[in-house]
Design a protein around this motif. Structure first.
Motif, PDB file in Angstrom:
ATOM      1  N   ILE A  22       0.842  19.045  53.011  1.00  0.00           N
ATOM      2  CA  ILE A  22      -0.500  18.800  53.554  1.00  0.00           C
ATOM      3  C   ILE A  22      -1.059  17.480  53.036  1.00  0.00           C
ATOM      4  O   ILE A  22      -1.675  16.705  53.780  1.00  0.00           O
ATOM      5  N   LEU A  23      -0.845  17.211  51.738  1.00  0.00           N
ATOM      6  CA  LEU A  23      -1.317  15.947  51.155  1.00  0.00           C
ATOM      7  C   LEU A  23      -0.643  14.756  51.825  1.00  0.00           C
ATOM      8  O   LEU A  23      -1.272  13.715  52.060  1.00  0.00           O
ATOM      9  N   ALA A  24       0.651  14.909  52.132  1.00  0.00           N
ATOM     10  CA  ALA A  24       1.375  13.823  52.800  1.00  0.00           C
ATOM     11  C   ALA A  24       0.768  13.532  54.159  1.00  0.00           C
ATOM     12  O   ALA A  24       0.644  12.374  54.564  1.00  0.00           O
ATOM     13  N   VAL A  25       0.395  14.574  54.876  1.00  0.00           N
ATOM     14  CA  VAL A  25      -0.207  14.413  56.200  1.00  0.00           C
ATOM     15  C   VAL A  25      -1.596  13.775  56.082  1.00  0.00           C
ATOM     16  O   VAL A  25      -1.971  12.906  56.875  1.00  0.00           O
ATOM     17  N   ILE A  26      -2.364  14.188  55.075  1.00  0.00           N
ATOM     18  CA  ILE A  26      -3.717  13.658  54.871  1.00  0.00           C
ATOM     19  C   ILE A  26      -3.678  12.170  54.516  1.00  0.00           C
ATOM     20  O   ILE A  26      -4.386  11.341  55.082  1.00  0.00           O
ATOM     21  N   PHE A  27      -2.824  11.853  53.542  1.00  0.00           N
ATOM     22  CA  PHE A  27      -2.751  10.470  53.079  1.00  0.00           C
ATOM     23  C   PHE A  27      -1.869   9.601  53.970  1.00  0.00           C
ATOM     24  O   PHE A  27      -2.013   8.389  54.008  1.00  0.00           O
ATOM     25  N   ASN A  28      -0.896  10.255  54.645  1.00  0.00           N
ATOM     26  CA  ASN A  28       0.045   9.561  55.517  1.00  0.00           C
ATOM     27  C   ASN A  28       0.688   8.383  54.786  1.00  0.00           C
ATOM     28  O   ASN A  28       1.355   8.578  53.783  1.00  0.00           O
ATOM     29  N   GLU A  29       0.493   7.152  55.254  1.00  0.00           N
ATOM     30  CA  GLU A  29       1.143   6.011  54.628  1.00  0.00           C
ATOM     31  C   GLU A  29       0.627   5.757  53.212  1.00  0.00           C
ATOM     32  O   GLU A  29       1.351   5.242  52.364  1.00  0.00           O
ATOM     33  N   LYS A  30      -0.624   6.137  52.949  1.00  0.00           N
ATOM     34  CA  LYS A  30      -1.188   5.909  51.624  1.00  0.00           C
ATOM     35  C   LYS A  30      -0.551   6.815  50.576  1.00  0.00           C
ATOM     36  O   LYS A  30      -0.644   6.549  49.375  1.00  0.00           O
ATOM     37  N   TYR A  34       0.894   6.969  45.762  1.00  0.00           N
ATOM     38  CA  TYR A  34       0.805   7.916  44.648  1.00  0.00           C
ATOM     39  C   TYR A  34       2.150   8.574  44.339  1.00  0.00           C
ATOM     40  O   TYR A  34       2.260   9.353  43.405  1.00  0.00           O
ATOM     41  N   MET A  35       3.171   8.255  45.138  1.00  0.00           N
ATOM     42  CA  MET A  35       4.463   8.915  44.993  1.00  0.00           C
ATOM     43  C   MET A  35       5.077   8.682  43.622  1.00  0.00           C
ATOM     44  O   MET A  35       5.650   9.586  43.018  1.00  0.00           O
ATOM     45  N   LYS A  36       4.987   7.462  43.115  1.00  0.00           N
ATOM     46  CA  LYS A  36       5.609   7.149  41.837  1.00  0.00           C
ATOM     47  C   LYS A  36       5.008   7.989  40.714  1.00  0.00           C
ATOM     48  O   LYS A  36       5.722   8.470  39.831  1.00  0.00           O
ATOM     49  N   PHE A  37       3.686   8.170  40.755  1.00  0.00           N
ATOM     50  CA  PHE A  37       3.040   9.003  39.733  1.00  0.00           C
ATOM     51  C   PHE A  37       3.502  10.447  39.850  1.00  0.00           C
ATOM     52  O   PHE A  37       3.865  11.086  38.861  1.00  0.00           O
ATOM     53  N   PHE A  38       3.500  10.978  41.079  1.00  0.00           N
ATOM     54  CA  PHE A  38       3.890  12.363  41.286  1.00  0.00           C
ATOM     55  C   PHE A  38       5.361  12.606  40.954  1.00  0.00           C
ATOM     56  O   PHE A  38       5.720  13.654  40.421  1.00  0.00           O
ATOM     57  N   GLY A  94      14.981  13.328  56.177  1.00  0.00           N
ATOM     58  CA  GLY A  94      14.123  14.473  55.897  1.00  0.00           C
ATOM     59  C   GLY A  94      14.926  15.740  55.672  1.00  0.00           C
ATOM     60  O   GLY A  94      14.659  16.495  54.736  1.00  0.00           O
ATOM     61  N   TYR A  95      15.931  15.967  56.516  1.00  0.00           N
ATOM     62  CA  TYR A  95      16.761  17.168  56.372  1.00  0.00           C
ATOM     63  C   TYR A  95      17.614  17.123  55.107  1.00  0.00           C
ATOM     64  O   TYR A  95      17.840  18.145  54.464  1.00  0.00           O
ATOM     65  N   LEU A  96      18.100  15.938  54.752  1.00  0.00           N
ATOM     66  CA  LEU A  96      18.880  15.806  53.525  1.00  0.00           C
ATOM     67  C   LEU A  96      18.021  16.122  52.308  1.00  0.00           C
ATOM     68  O   LEU A  96      18.470  16.766  51.363  1.00  0.00           O
ATOM     69  N   MET A  97      16.779  15.656  52.334  1.00  0.00           N
ATOM     70  CA  MET A  97      15.869  15.948  51.238  1.00  0.00           C
ATOM     71  C   MET A  97      15.547  17.437  51.196  1.00  0.00           C
ATOM     72  O   MET A  97      15.438  18.040  50.126  1.00  0.00           O
ATOM     73  N   LEU A  98      15.409  18.046  52.380  1.00  0.00           N
ATOM     74  CA  LEU A  98      15.143  19.486  52.456  1.00  0.00           C
ATOM     75  C   LEU A  98      16.284  20.265  51.799  1.00  0.00           C
ATOM     76  O   LEU A  98      16.039  21.167  50.981  1.00  0.00           O
ATOM     77  N   LEU A  99      17.520  19.927  52.139  1.00  0.00           N
ATOM     78  CA  LEU A  99      18.673  20.612  51.557  1.00  0.00           C
ATOM     79  C   LEU A  99      18.752  20.392  50.052  1.00  0.00           C
ATOM     80  O   LEU A  99      19.091  21.298  49.293  1.00  0.00           O
ATOM     81  N   SER A 100      18.433  19.178  49.638  1.00  0.00           N
ATOM     82  CA  SER A 100      18.462  18.859  48.216  1.00  0.00           C
ATOM     83  C   SER A 100      17.450  19.698  47.449  1.00  0.00           C
ATOM     84  O   SER A 100      17.751  20.237  46.373  1.00  0.00           O
ATOM     85  N   GLY A 138       7.094  18.707  47.874  1.00  0.00           N
ATOM     86  CA  GLY A 138       6.604  18.885  49.239  1.00  0.00           C
ATOM     87  C   GLY A 138       6.072  17.592  49.811  1.00  0.00           C
ATOM     88  O   GLY A 138       6.257  17.292  50.999  1.00  0.00           O
ATOM     89  N   LEU A 139       5.423  16.801  48.971  1.00  0.00           N
ATOM     90  CA  LEU A 139       4.887  15.508  49.390  1.00  0.00           C
ATOM     91  C   LEU A 139       6.020  14.580  49.818  1.00  0.00           C
ATOM     92  O   LEU A 139       5.963  13.954  50.889  1.00  0.00           O
ATOM     93  N   ALA A 140       7.057  14.493  48.993  1.00  0.00           N
ATOM     94  CA  ALA A 140       8.187  13.620  49.300  1.00  0.00           C
ATOM     95  C   ALA A 140       8.912  14.082  50.564  1.00  0.00           C
ATOM     96  O   ALA A 140       9.306  13.263  51.406  1.00  0.00           O
ATOM     97  N   LEU A 141       9.101  15.383  50.692  1.00  0.00           N
ATOM     98  CA  LEU A 141       9.809  15.930  51.853  1.00  0.00           C
ATOM     99  C   LEU A 141       9.054  15.658  53.143  1.00  0.00           C
ATOM    100  O   LEU A 141       9.639  15.192  54.137  1.00  0.00           O
ATOM    101  N   ALA A 142       7.753  15.935  53.143  1.00  0.00           N
ATOM    102  CA  ALA A 142       6.946  15.712  54.342  1.00  0.00           C
ATOM    103  C   ALA A 142       6.924  14.237  54.732  1.00  0.00           C
ATOM    104  O   ALA A 142       6.991  13.892  55.912  1.00  0.00           O
ATOM    105  N   LEU A 143       6.863  13.353  53.736  1.00  0.00           N
ATOM    106  CA  LEU A 143       6.884  11.915  54.015  1.00  0.00           C
ATOM    107  C   LEU A 143       8.202  11.501  54.665  1.00  0.00           C
ATOM    108  O   LEU A 143       8.242  10.628  55.521  1.00  0.00           O
ATOM    109  N   GLY A 144       9.299  12.168  54.240  1.00  0.00           N
ATOM    110  CA  GLY A 144      10.595  11.865  54.823  1.00  0.00           C
ATOM    111  C   GLY A 144      10.616  12.126  56.319  1.00  0.00           C
ATOM    112  O   GLY A 144      11.207  11.371  57.090  1.00  0.00           O
ATOM    113  N   PHE A 145       9.936  13.198  56.737  1.00  0.00           N
ATOM    114  CA  PHE A 145       9.868  13.525  58.165  1.00  0.00           C
ATOM    115  C   PHE A 145       8.852  12.636  58.889  1.00  0.00           C
ATOM    116  O   PHE A 145       9.098  12.170  59.997  1.00  0.00           O
ATOM    117  N   ILE A 146       7.706  12.404  58.250  1.00  0.00           N
ATOM    118  CA  ILE A 146       6.660  11.588  58.869  1.00  0.00           C
ATOM    119  C   ILE A 146       7.159  10.158  59.112  1.00  0.00           C
ATOM    120  O   ILE A 146       6.888   9.553  60.148  1.00  0.00           O
TER     121      ILE A 146
END
Length: 227
Positions: A22-30, A34-38, A94-100, A138-146
């Motif tokens: 959800i955070l990935a969708v809200i922030f989208n490209e932004k 924050y990815m490095k911190f998370f 995105g799918y590779l990250m999901l499997l990982s 979840g943030l990283a995975l959703a970004l992979g698909f977005i």
């Protein structure tokens, strides 16, 4: 007790990765800002769980030599499985990250289930810590698909699916742990190896910045506060 442990795994798994999506969708490209911190936060939490909880518990159960060997086996198996996975298409990353994520969420669930049976208080603490680190997953995975132009609904659904194996792992860990207490150390060692590989292979190399270090240190503090 097994049902209770499974429900805990379902909640911390699906909600943790789902919120990240959800955070990935809200922030989208932004969100990438924050990815490095998370990722650092997630890495700090996972390494702390491995170092301060899983390894000591496994060593106490089956001894240092067997624990180290099984940790190595867990890491090698994760590497082999990951390298064998080949997916092509628009959302391949995105799918590779999901499997990982699924690959190491299952042993995380096993760790929660077996630990919960041995000591409920520690099991809850571990579930809390793992739930926290599920957010950046979840943030990283959703970004992979977005990033591959998938719709937002699909990105969130995939992030929630990634958390389901934790519930499965909790159930299996609790069920086997109650019948074969002697394999608890084995499961914890394999889980530690798989988690260790994911951190060193995916999180740390992908997040090189001062924010990674800050997140990493905060992750260590969080785990030491809850375990």
């Amino acid at each position: 007790m097994i049902i209770k442990i499974t429900l805990i795994g379902l909640i911390i798994g699906v909600i943790g990765t789902g919120i990240g999506g959800i955070l990935a969708v809200i922030f989208n490209e932004k969100a990438s800002k924050y990815m490095k911190f998370f990722m650092g936060l997630s890495g700090g939490i996972m390494l702390s769980i491995v170092s301060f909880d899983l390894i000591p518990e496994a060593t106490e159960s089956i001894g240092l030599t067997k624990s180290i060997l099984l940790i190595l086996i867990g890491a090698v198996l994760t590497k082999i499985i990951k390298e064998k996975v080949k997916i092509n298409g628009e959302n391949s990353s995105g799918y590779l990250m999901l499997l990982s994520i699924i690959m190491h969420n299952l042993p995380e669930g096993l760790a929660i289930g077996t630990t919960f049976l041995a000591e409920p208080k520690r099991g809850i603490a571990m579930a809390t810590a793992i739930g926290i680190h599920n957010l950046p997953e979840g943030l990283a995975l959703a970004l992979g698909f977005i990033c591959n132009k998938a719709n937002r609904k699909k990105a969130i659904i995939m992030s929630m699916i990634a958390g389901l194996p934790i519930a499965v792992g909790c159930f299996v860990g609790a069920a086997f742990g109650s019948i074969f207490v002697s394999i608890t150390g084995i499961l914890l060692s394999l889980a530690a190896g798989m988690m260790l590989y994911v951190v060193l292979d995916e999180m740390i190399p992908e997040s090189k910045s001062i924010y990674t270090i800050v997140g990493f240190l905060i992750g260590i503090i969080i785990v030491n506060m809850v375990i």
